[in-house]
Design a protein around this motif. Structure first.
Motif, short mmCIF file in Angstrom:
data_model
loop_
_atom_site.label_atom_id
_atom_site.label_comp_id
_atom_site.label_asym_id
_atom_site.label_seq_id
_atom_site.Cartn_x
_atom_site.Cartn_y
_atom_site.Cartn_z
N TYR A 309 0.80 -1.21 0.00
CA TYR A 309 0.00 0.00 0.00
C TYR A 309 0.84 1.28 0.00
O TYR A 309 0.54 2.23 -0.70
CB TYR A 309 -0.96 -0.01 1.20
CG TYR A 309 -1.90 -1.18 1.15
CD1 TYR A 309 -2.70 -1.40 0.04
CD2 TYR A 309 -1.96 -2.09 2.20
CE1 TYR A 309 -3.55 -2.49 -0.04
CE2 TYR A 309 -2.82 -3.18 2.15
CZ TYR A 309 -3.60 -3.38 1.02
OH TYR A 309 -4.43 -4.46 0.95
N MET A 310 1.87 1.32 0.78
CA MET A 310 2.66 2.56 0.88
C MET A 310 3.92 2.44 0.00
O MET A 310 4.86 1.75 0.37
CB MET A 310 3.07 2.82 2.32
CG MET A 310 3.95 4.05 2.51
SD MET A 310 3.23 5.59 1.97
CE MET A 310 1.96 5.83 3.21
N PHE A 311 3.96 3.02 -1.17
CA PHE A 311 2.97 3.92 -1.73
C PHE A 311 2.44 3.33 -3.02
O PHE A 311 2.92 2.28 -3.46
CB PHE A 311 3.57 5.32 -1.97
CG PHE A 311 4.94 5.31 -2.58
CD1 PHE A 311 5.12 5.29 -3.94
CD2 PHE A 311 6.07 5.29 -1.77
CE1 PHE A 311 6.39 5.27 -4.50
CE2 PHE A 311 7.33 5.27 -2.31
CZ PHE A 311 7.50 5.25 -3.69
N SER A 312 1.49 3.96 -3.68
CA SER A 312 0.77 3.39 -4.81
C SER A 312 1.64 3.31 -6.07
O SER A 312 2.06 4.32 -6.61
CB SER A 312 -0.48 4.23 -5.11
OG SER A 312 -1.06 3.85 -6.33
N GLY A 313 1.88 2.07 -6.52
CA GLY A 313 2.65 1.89 -7.76
C GLY A 313 1.89 2.34 -8.99
O GLY A 313 2.49 2.84 -9.95
N HIS A 314 0.57 2.16 -8.99
CA HIS A 314 -0.23 2.62 -10.13
C HIS A 314 -0.14 4.14 -10.28
O HIS A 314 -0.02 4.67 -11.40
CB HIS A 314 -1.69 2.21 -9.94
CG HIS A 314 -1.94 0.76 -10.21
ND1 HIS A 314 -1.54 -0.25 -9.36
CD2 HIS A 314 -2.56 0.13 -11.25
CE1 HIS A 314 -1.90 -1.42 -9.85
NE2 HIS A 314 -2.54 -1.22 -11.00
N THR A 315 -0.17 4.86 -9.15
CA THR A 315 -0.05 6.32 -9.22
C THR A 315 1.32 6.73 -9.75
O THR A 315 1.44 7.69 -10.52
CB THR A 315 -0.28 6.94 -7.83
OG1 THR A 315 -1.56 6.54 -7.35
CG2 THR A 315 -0.20 8.45 -7.88
#
Length: 428
Positions: A309-315
């Motif tokens: 979750y930390m941090f978003s790979g898609h973002t």
């Protein structure tokens, strides 16, 4: 009879010819005054670049330099007329020649832009006179001229260095594999949802979940990917672009490995049905990592992960592609830039609307990606920092990949495929 220099802007072609004779450049009277009708006004605006390039194209270097110096003396004595015409001496003569001195910077790098000799982001400017004395002056900064000639000169200095691009591809390839393995380890450590319920989140608590939103976020990423691939295909400096993308992607995902491994956040929503899962021995973990790796970690390819979750790979991916699309397309391509930003922002919204990540995951991913992109390109466009000790220590990949890239990469496009021999024969 000596030519007077008062009111040079009102000189006729004959008076310019007389001035050339007085200065010892009689051999150029025919070229400058007869063929090109050079009068006093155009004489004041004449530059060394004009002497070197077409249509004049003087071939004797000594004559070019001596005539440039003579023009400089004339322009200095007619400084008021230049200002009335909206010109400055620095518009026509290199800065070193303006003062009649040679400029140097110990241990620093100098470059030439269209006849202007500049130190880029220097902290100290040293003037070396003919007698050897030296004075410290204020710092000077170079700014690239936005005309086509500068871009052509700069483009010629950019070495594609394909072998470095291959190394950067291997680098990001291995980083993605390592990230996949870390995701497997993180999945084994995901907190039990019965003991650790979802954390309070202002966005997730306020916006109801949209089941199909995460697929739409990945669709936005795919469209951005296709846009970038098309730009990469047609861009003249595609090797440098792809090398930078691999370098930045690899570095950001290495940071993501650290944050994922360091702290395991609870699952952001009950719908995810995540639970700690053990993959057995090392070979089982490697097989699972290969499945994530080959599917690019996307739900569209059937990959389901938990705990990362930390941090978003898609973002990270969506934002990085957006920044590359907007950076390496001309500034007046407003429609492409608007589409790119809309896809980026909607992709982020869909990630949150799907309740696949906490808001802090997306915010940190966007912040780190944008700051690293801007930091990298600021250093790349500022040669003074490319070989600094600080850059080598804190950003070794940058120092290696960018050591021979001299300044900003111009947005020039070309057809990447050569015409077949048969077509060349038929056409020409």
């Amino acid at each position: 009879m000596a030519q007077t220099e008062e009111g040079v802007s009102t000189w006729s072609c004959n008076q310019v010819a007389q001035w050339l004779q007085d200065e010892g450049f009689g051999q150029y009277v025919e070229l400058l005054c007869t063929q090109h009708r050079l009068d006093g006004l155009s004489l004041l605006a004449l530059t060394e670049v004009d002497l070197r390039g077409p249509p004049l194209s003087l071939s004797v270097l000594g004559d070019i330099k001596r005539l440039t110096l003579a023009l400089h003396r004339l322009q200095r004595r007619n400084h008021d007329q230049l200002e009335e015409l909206g010109l400055r001496p620095s518009d026509s003569i290199p800065s070193g020649l303006l003062l009649g001195v040679e400029w140097s910077m110990d241990g620093k790098d100098w470059r030439e832009f269209n006849g202007d000799y500049c130190l880029r982001n220097g902290t100290e400017l040293v003037r070396r006179t003919r007698g050897g004395s030296r004075n410290v002056s204020s710092a000077a900064t170079c700014h690239a001229h936005s005309n086509g000639r500068h871009e052509q000169q700069l483009a010629g200095r950019l070495d594609p260095e394909v072998w470095k691009t291959v190394i950067s591809s291997i680098y990001v390839f291995l980083v993605f594999g390592f990230t996949s393995f870390v995701m497997v380890i993180v999945h084994e450590r995901v907190p039990d949802m019965r003991t650790y319920p979802p954390l309070p989140d202002i966005f997730l608590d306020s916006v109801p979940r949209i089941p199909w939103a995460f697929a739409m976020a990945e669709a936005c990423g795919l469209v951005l990917c296709y846009m970038f691939l098309l730009i990469l295909l047609l861009h003249k400096h595609r090797s440098i672009l792809f090398r930078r993308l691999c370098s930045l992607m690899g570095t950001v995902f290495l940071l993501r490995c650290c944050t994922m491994f360091a702290t395991s956040l609870s699952v952001p929503g009950q719908h995810l049905k995540c639970a700690s899962q053990t993959y057995g021995d090392t070979w089982g973990k490697i097989q699972r990592a290969l499945a994530i790796w080959s599917g690019f970690g996307m739900t569209l390819t059937g990959v389901q992960t938990c705990g990362d979750y930390m941090f978003s790979g898609h973002t990270v991916v969506i934002t990085m592609l957006n920044f590359f699309v907007t950076e390496y397309t001309p500034r007046n391509w407003n429609l492409i830039h608007t589409i790119s930003w809309v896809l980026n922002l909607f992709g982020i919204f869909f990630i949150l609307a799907a309740h696949e990540h906490y808001s802090i995951d997306v915010f940190i991913a966007f912040y780190i990606t944008t700051r690293l992109f801007l930091y990298y390109h600021t250093l790349a466009n500022t040669r003074a920092y490319q070989h600094s000790r600080r850059a080598r220590i804190w950003f070794p990949m940058f120092s290696f990949f960018e050591c021979n890239v001299n300044g900003p990469v111009p947005n020039q496009y070309e057809w990447p495929f050569s015409k077949p021999t048969v077509m060349k024969t038929l056409i020409g």
